[in-house]
Design a protein around this motif. Structure first.
Motif, mmCIF file in Angstrom:
data_model
loop_
_atom_site.group_PDB
_atom_site.id
_atom_site.type_symbol
_atom_site.label_atom_id
_atom_site.label_comp_id
_atom_site.label_asym_id
_atom_site.label_seq_id
_atom_site.Cartn_x
_atom_site.Cartn_y
_atom_site.Cartn_z
ATOM 1 N N SER A 2 38.657 14.583 -25.047
ATOM 2 C CA SER A 2 37.532 13.732 -24.679
ATOM 3 C C SER A 2 36.240 14.329 -25.204
ATOM 4 C CB SER A 2 37.456 13.580 -23.156
ATOM 5 O OG SER A 2 37.266 14.851 -22.543
ATOM 6 N N ALA A 3 35.248 13.469 -25.406
ATOM 7 C CA ALA A 3 33.941 13.905 -25.867
ATOM 8 C C ALA A 3 33.178 14.547 -24.717
ATOM 9 C CB ALA A 3 33.169 12.706 -26.412
ATOM 10 N N VAL A 4 32.170 15.323 -25.049
ATOM 11 C CA VAL A 4 31.261 15.872 -24.043
ATOM 12 C C VAL A 4 30.244 14.787 -23.719
ATOM 13 C CG1 VAL A 4 29.469 17.586 -23.611
ATOM 14 C CG2 VAL A 4 31.576 18.249 -24.782
ATOM 15 N N THR A 5 30.065 14.483 -22.468
ATOM 16 C CA THR A 5 29.145 13.432 -22.056
ATOM 17 C C THR A 5 27.864 14.035 -21.498
ATOM 18 O OG1 THR A 5 30.140 13.281 -19.851
ATOM 19 C CG2 THR A 5 31.025 11.844 -21.556
ATOM 20 N N LEU A 6 26.770 13.293 -21.672
ATOM 21 C CA LEU A 6 25.473 13.711 -21.150
ATOM 22 C C LEU A 6 24.603 12.481 -20.997
ATOM 23 C CD1 LEU A 6 23.347 15.279 -24.029
ATOM 24 C CD2 LEU A 6 25.493 14.108 -24.435
ATOM 25 N N LYS A 7 23.483 12.649 -20.350
ATOM 26 C CA LYS A 7 22.505 11.581 -20.193
ATOM 27 C C LYS A 7 21.447 11.696 -21.297
ATOM 28 C CE LYS A 7 23.781 9.486 -16.311
ATOM 29 N NZ LYS A 7 24.061 8.029 -16.233
ATOM 30 N N ASN A 8 20.660 10.645 -21.444
ATOM 31 C CA ASN A 8 19.538 10.691 -22.363
ATOM 32 C C ASN A 8 18.614 11.844 -21.997
ATOM 33 O OD1 ASN A 8 17.758 10.020 -24.388
ATOM 34 N ND2 ASN A 8 16.836 8.312 -23.281
ATOM 35 N N CYS A 9 18.047 12.490 -22.990
ATOM 36 C CA CYS A 9 17.191 13.674 -22.822
ATOM 37 C C CYS A 9 17.982 14.846 -22.248
ATOM 38 C CB CYS A 9 15.979 13.378 -21.941
ATOM 39 S SG CYS A 9 15.041 11.942 -22.473
ATOM 40 N N GLY A 10 19.269 14.899 -22.580
ATOM 41 C CA GLY A 10 20.127 15.972 -22.093
ATOM 42 C C GLY A 10 20.313 17.070 -23.117
#
Length: 502
Positions: A2-10
């Motif tokens: 799976s990809a690494v997930t983050l929020k905007n401005c992360g």
């Protein structure tokens, strides 16, 4: 995997990004797109004798971003045949680093500048720039098919760009757009530039989007330094960004009026656009907002008396804007020229990864203010303006409706500016990390990414201006149209040459 997930401005430590085998990387990327993800960026960075490939995927309806990483040598299988969204990204990587995407369906230079590493994917002499006549252009064979070449030098006051039409009579069978004449190597310069010089370069990356690019850069710096700009600064940034949107949307509708010969709206909008630019200058002294947005906050305040003055002027400007737009959209002769002209199908817009006005006019709900809100847009932006016909009329209608929404947003911001400080000190950047920021500029989604080395210094900075994604949409919009409709279609997209030529 799976990809690494983050929020905007992360921010993500590079050690947390697994280096996938290219086959696994390609499969994961296809899986993301099949699950309605958009490829917001694909770029390379040196990794010893090899190169890291990074893919940023926007999972819009989940409010998430995802990152994938692979490592390749001088050649790798092209992703474009299955994922058309990356066709320009792969050509860009080839030009920057000399990497060859084997099997790319139209593998040619993108901006015609020497490779950053001295290795050239096409075997060109890096000491000279090839001329337009040396380029390999697509040609349509057939009796009575003729070719029309326009530019790069134009008759009007316009940036250089080359447009090559394959026509049968007046009908356009194919349009190929060749840019690169404004290339300034901004991405290559940023890592070694002084911090103040970086923001000045980015404010000029696309001159009509100074606030948008400066905001994205500030957000990246703040993510790297784990710093959050004060609420008052966040609101002033968004206020300036919406004024930038208003000025350009009004100017674009005036440009459309000029192209169809409707002089009342053309003359009104030319003046009103200046009014919005002057209103932005009330904040920082620059009509394009330069010098306002800085990492950690803003450099200028909007005190209560100034806010009241701006509100008074805004009310008058809003009335003038409404009048200019009403006579334009209520004129049957105008509508006859706009409706059905330059249509882009929604499936084509999605396949190419169009963003901003061009995407929303085709029915795609793509808007970072809604899906990936940051700063003052969090909890204050709850809908996206979309049209479905995908033609010049739809692109004009999106602008008209967004003008109304932006006026309301600016009024609320001026009346309810939060208190507090304007700027905070940004901590030193995290080492060996990747930071990302998405900002909805007036044309569409701006994407900025930064990589840092072991000392926390910038090692790679990536910019994706919406024009990079949307010029391909203009080429599609001309297929089957009359060549005389090109100025109108071109203005309905109103894309940046220098924003593409980073």
């Amino acid at each position: 995997m799976s990809a690494v997930t983050l929020k905007n401005c992360g921010l993500v430590p590079l050690a947390a990004l697994e280096i996938l085998d290219f086959c696994a990387f390609a499969a994961a990327l296809r899986q993301e797109v099949d699950a309605q993800g958009r490829i917001a960026a694909l770029f390379a960075a040196p990794a010893g004798e090899q190169f890291d490939l990074f893919a940023l995927i926007a999972r819009d309806w989940q409010g998430q971003l995802a990152l994938l990483r692979s490592r390749v040598g001088a050649r790798y299988p092209s992703l474009t045949p299955e994922l058309p969204q990356v066709h320009l990204f792969e050509r860009e990587i080839a030009e920057q680093y000399g990497l060859v995407p084997e099997g790319h369906p139209w593998f040619k230079p993108l901006r015609f500048h020497p490779s950053w590493t001295g290795r050239d994917a096409w075997g060109r002499d890096p000491r000279r720039h090839p001329l337009v006549g040396e380029m390999d252009y697509y040609r349509v064979a057939g009796e009575e098919v003729h070719e029309v070449a326009v530019g790069p030098v134009h008759a009007g006051i316009i940036e250089p760009g080359h447009f090559r039409f394959q026509c049968h009579g007046e009908q356009v069978l194919h349009l190929e757009i060749s840019l690169g004449y404004q290339h300034r190597a901004i991405e290559a310069q940023l890592p070694s530039a002084h911090p103040l010089a970086r923001v000045q370069r980015l404010e000029a990356a696309a001159g009509d989007t100074s606030i948008g690019h400066a905001t994205a850069y500030a957000l990246v710096c703040e993510a790297l330094g784990a710093t959050l700009a004060p609420p008052r600064a966040q609101t002033i940034r968004a206020l300036a960004l919406e004024l930038e949107r208003l000025a350009n949307h009004v100017g674009d509708i005036g440009g459309l009026a000029t192209d169809v010969g409707f002089l009342p709206t053309a003359s009104f909008c030319g003046r009103i656009r200046g009014d919005y630019l002057n209103l932005g200058a009330e904040i920082c002294g620059s009509r394009f907002g330069r010098g306002l947005v800085r990492p950690g906050g803003v450099a200028f305040d909007v005190e209560a008396p100034r806010a009241e003055k701006m509100l008074e002027r805004l009310d008058s400007m809003a009335r003038d804007t409404q009048g200019a737009l009403e006579i334009f959209f209520d004129s049957p002769s105008v509508l006859a020229r706009l409706e059905g002209t330059g249509r882009v199908r929604v499936e084509d817009a999605e396949a190419l990864g169009l963003v901003g006005v061009a995407a929303r006019a085709c029915g795609l709900a793509v808007d970072a203010r809604l899906h990936h809100p940051q700063g003052a847009y969090v909890d204050t932006f709850d809908h996206v303006v979309i049209e479905e016909s995908g033609d010049v009329f739809a692109r004009a209608r999106v602008r008209r409706r967004e003008i109304t929404d932006s006026l309301a947003w600016v009024r609320r911001a001026l009346r309810d500016l939060p208190g507090g400080e304007l700027r905070r000190r940004v901590a030193p950047p995290a080492a060996e990390s990747l930071a990302v920021a998405l900002v909805e500029g007036w044309r569409g989604e701006l994407v900025h990414l930064a990589l840092t080395d072991a000392r926390g210094h910038l090692s790679r900075y990536k910019i994706v201006d919406p024009s990079f994604r949307n010029w391909s949409g203009l080429a599609l919009a001309l297929r089957g149209e009359q060549i005389s409709d090109f100025p109108l279609c071109n203005k309905s997209f109103n894309l940046s040459y220098c924003g593409f030529d980073l």
